[in-house]
Motif scaffolding. Structure first.
Motif, PDB file in Angstrom:
ATOM      1  N   UNK A   1     -40.448   0.982  38.097  1.00  0.00           N
ATOM      2  CA  UNK A   1     -40.456   2.407  37.784  1.00  0.00           C
ATOM      3  C   UNK A   1     -41.839   2.917  37.452  1.00  0.00           C
ATOM      4  N   UNK A   2     -41.884   4.003  36.676  1.00  0.00           N
ATOM      5  CA  UNK A   2     -43.148   4.683  36.396  1.00  0.00           C
ATOM      6  C   UNK A   2     -43.199   5.126  34.933  1.00  0.00           C
ATOM      7  N   UNK A   3     -44.399   5.510  34.524  1.00  0.00           N
ATOM      8  CA  UNK A   3     -44.593   6.206  33.255  1.00  0.00           C
ATOM      9  C   UNK A   3     -45.575   7.338  33.489  1.00  0.00           C
ATOM     10  N   UNK A   4     -45.514   8.357  32.661  1.00  0.00           N
ATOM     11  CA  UNK A   4     -46.404   9.482  32.864  1.00  0.00           C
ATOM     12  C   UNK A   4     -46.612  10.259  31.585  1.00  0.00           C
ATOM     13  N   UNK A   5     -47.448  11.269  31.676  1.00  0.00           N
ATOM     14  CA  UNK A   5     -47.739  12.043  30.480  1.00  0.00           C
ATOM     15  C   UNK A   5     -48.327  13.402  30.786  1.00  0.00           C
ATOM     16  N   UNK A   6     -48.274  14.266  29.781  1.00  0.00           N
ATOM     17  CA  UNK A   6     -48.889  15.581  29.798  1.00  0.00           C
ATOM     18  C   UNK A   6     -49.821  15.661  28.597  1.00  0.00           C
ATOM     19  N   UNK A   7     -51.010  16.214  28.779  1.00  0.00           N
ATOM     20  CA  UNK A   7     -51.925  16.290  27.647  1.00  0.00           C
ATOM     21  C   UNK A   7     -52.884  17.465  27.797  1.00  0.00           C
TER      22      UNK A   7
END
Length: 269
Positions: free
Chosen positions: A154-160
């Motif tokens: 799968x994946x991981x992600x972010x907003x910043x």
């Protein structure tokens, strides 16, 4: 401190100290982006969710090529392929996701070790420079990363987001906040406790679900010594949420608040 644990600190812990380099302002004329190299030193937790801390140091680099920009701070690097003068940024990203081994905690060290792995992905962003009576620079970014099943699927992600504001000819202050999410495989790898781990450690079995992983905020400052040299400091608090925060790794042995702080020095040209 064991060798693997010390290396983990050297790679992971000082993204916060190197936030001072991410300002990219040699004379605090915010749109200017000089080449830069630096190093940060400070403290962070031994693993995500751990309460024990360690000391380490990491480098940071920013280099301008023909139509591209390399930004490398601690375990994360990206190549910005956005057109010069455009507010929109995009490009590939790489990250070193640190594993879990040689911990000081006598219970957590009985859990299965997790190997360090390389992640790849992409980012998109928007930058705004305001020049006026109160100049500032704002950045809004999002990224998605995966390691293609080497450690997790799968994946991981972010907003910043971040804002930098010069308060004098020599002092630049900044702050930011972010949010991260991840797939179930990622969450269960780093925060789950399977039957073998429960038997070895005494912690209850726990299956972590995908979704929210953490929120965080940081504050930093840069002081310009002269045309080429600057020093700075930063502190970042990452707060684990969702299944990450509910894991017995955190509730019984660690803590949801993961504090990192550090100091750095950079050379710009």
């Amino acid at each position: 401190m064991g060798g693997s644990s010390q290396r983990r600190g050297v790679v992971r812990c000082l993204g916060a100290a190197l936030l001072l380099l991410a300002a990219r302002a040699s004379a605090f004329d915010l749109p200017q982006m000089p080449n830069m190299i630096g190093v940060g030193v400070g403290s962070t937790t031994q693993c995500s969710g751990c309460s024990d801390t360690m000391i380490g140091a990491v480098p940071g680099v920013e280099y301008h090529g023909q139509g591209w920009l390399l930004e490398w701070y601690g375990p994360y690097a990206q190549i910005d392929l956005g057109e010069p003068g455009s507010h929109f940024r995009w490009g590939p990203a790489l990250s070193v996701k640190l594993g879990r081994s040689d911990l000081d905690d006598p219970v957590l060290k009985r859990l299965p070790e997790i190997s360090t792995t390389l992640e790849g992905g992409a980012f998109v962003g928007y930058e705004y420079y305001h020049s006026g009576d109160i100049p500032y620079r704002m950045r809004l970014y999002a990224n998605v990363l995966t390691n293609a099943g080497s450690v997790y699927d799968g994946v991981r992600g972010g907003l910043f987001a971040s804002v930098w504001l010069p308060t004098s000819e020599r002092l630049l202050l900044g702050g930011g906040a972010g949010y991260a999410w991840a797939s179930q495989s990622f969450m269960n790898t780093y925060y789950g406790v399977d039957a073998g781990g429960a038997q070895a450690s005494g912690l209850p079995m726990f299956t972590a679900h995908g979704g929210n992983q953490q929120v965080y905020g940081w504050l930093g400052g840069i002081y310009k010594l002269d045309q080429h040299w600057a020093v700075g400091a930063a502190v970042i608090d990452q707060y684990l949420i969702g299944s990450a925060g509910d894991s017995p790794i955190i509730t019984e042995r660690g803590k949801a608040s993961q504090l990192t702080w550090g100091f750095g020095v950079g050379y710009m040209w």
